[in-house]
Design an enzyme around this catalytic site. Structure first.
Site, short mmCIF file in Angstrom:
data_model
loop_
_atom_site.label_atom_id
_atom_site.label_comp_id
_atom_site.label_asym_id
_atom_site.label_seq_id
_atom_site.Cartn_x
_atom_site.Cartn_y
_atom_site.Cartn_z
N ALA A 159 0.84 -1.21 0.00
CA ALA A 159 0.00 0.00 0.00
C ALA A 159 0.87 1.25 0.00
O ALA A 159 0.58 2.22 -0.72
CB ALA A 159 -0.93 0.00 1.21
N TYR A 160 1.92 1.25 0.78
CA TYR A 160 2.84 2.40 0.80
C TYR A 160 3.47 2.57 -0.57
O TYR A 160 3.55 3.69 -1.09
CB TYR A 160 3.91 2.18 1.87
CG TYR A 160 4.85 3.36 2.04
CD1 TYR A 160 4.48 4.45 2.80
CD2 TYR A 160 6.10 3.36 1.43
CE1 TYR A 160 5.33 5.54 2.96
CE2 TYR A 160 6.96 4.44 1.57
CZ TYR A 160 6.58 5.53 2.34
OH TYR A 160 7.42 6.59 2.49
N ASN A 161 3.92 1.48 -1.18
CA ASN A 161 4.53 1.57 -2.51
C ASN A 161 3.57 2.15 -3.53
O ASN A 161 3.93 3.01 -4.34
CB ASN A 161 4.98 0.18 -2.97
CG ASN A 161 6.11 -0.39 -2.14
OD1 ASN A 161 6.67 0.28 -1.29
ND2 ASN A 161 6.46 -1.64 -2.40
N SER A 163 0.98 4.05 -3.00
CA SER A 163 0.71 5.46 -2.71
C SER A 163 1.84 6.35 -3.20
O SER A 163 1.60 7.41 -3.78
CB SER A 163 0.48 5.67 -1.21
OG SER A 163 1.66 5.51 -0.46
#
Length: 283
Positions: A159-161, A163
């Site tokens: 999810a961080y990637n 975003s």
């Protein structure tokens, strides 16, 4: 120095209560700008305002506004408050972010919030502030904080990637749009920190790891880079130099160009080939 970084100018820094955001706000104050830091409610944002005043800023030159970048209405209210007190914004640093961890099937239930803050916050804030900044006809600067994880997308925190990959794509499109807007004197830059020891990355550690830079080192690199025309501000750290970062990025792009498996750098059939390729390039 970038023309937007003028004495008496106005800067807005989201995620400004700690880490890179606070270090950037302190640097901007040192350059003579009036600064508004925006962050979530809590003791941190007021403590950050006091830090800026202790650094020598007059109380009237600092604003601290509670705003959740995941909410468009709160960003609009932020823009209104800054305009009313300080006037037109010259510098916008979209730095607010979070990294609570994630998994591909969202067992933790973190995906929606991560995307809302890390990617949606940058998009909403830019969409609200950029038209106001361009309308004034003055030099302006929008700095969006991305991540190397949004470029090489290592496994472990999808999810961080996603975003941060979105931040990269949006900022590229934003700069292209601004560059082609007649008479526009506002530009965007993509800020790509390396390993920085902040509350976001501490994960229980109280001492800075040897491989990490401090927020102050990272911000110094940012502002030195703003003196050039570089759009991609790719920061090194004490573990990885610029050349290694470049090779990792080239390999990641090669997965598509050479039709390798995705994330081949971590694929058992390609991991050794990557290591050998990296050694050959650096020898």
């Amino acid at each position: 120095m970038h023309q937007a970084l003028k004495t008496g100018g106005v800067a807005v820094v989201t995620g400004g209560a700690s880490g890179i955001g606070l270090a950037a706000a302190r640097h901007l104050i040192g350059l003579g700008l009036r600064v508004c830091i925006a962050d979530l409610a809590g003791d941190g944002i007021e403590a950050a305002r006091k830090v800026l005043i202790d650094d020598g800023a007059a109380a009237g030159e600092v604003m601290a506004v509670v705003a959740d970048v995941g909410e468009r209405a709160q960003l609009r209210a932020l823009a209104d408050q800054v305009a009313e007190r300080f006037g037109p914004v010259n510098v916008l640093m979209n730095n607010a972010g979070m990294q609570p961890g994630s998994s591909i099937f969202d067992e933790e239930g973190t995906w929606d919030r991560i995307l809302d803050v890390n990617m949606g916050g940058v998009i909403r804030s830019s969409q609200i502030f950029a038209p106001l900044m361009t309308a004034g006809g003055q030099p302006g600067l929008i700095v969006n904080t991305g991540s190397k994880q949004g470029i090489t997308t290592p496994p472990g925190d999808p999810a961080y990637n996603v975003s941060k990959a979105g931040v990269r794509v949006f900022t590229e499109a934003l700069q292209h749009a601004l560059r082609n807007l007649p008479g526009c004197r506002v530009e965007a830059r993509l800020f790509i920190p390396g390993f920085v020891f902040t509350p976001l990355t501490a994960r229980g550690r109280t001492e800075k790891p040897a491989g990490a830079w401090t927020p102050e080192q990272t911000v110094e690199f940012l502002f030195r880079s703003l003196e050039t025309d570089d759009f991609y501000i790719l920061c090194p750290d004490n573990e990885v130099d610029r050349a290694t970062d470049a090779r990792r990025i080239i390999w990641a792009a090669g997965d598509i160009a050479e039709n390798r498996p995705p994330l081949s750098r971590w694929h058992p059939d390609y991991a050794e080939a990557f290591r050998q390729w990296l050694r050959e390039e650096r020898s």
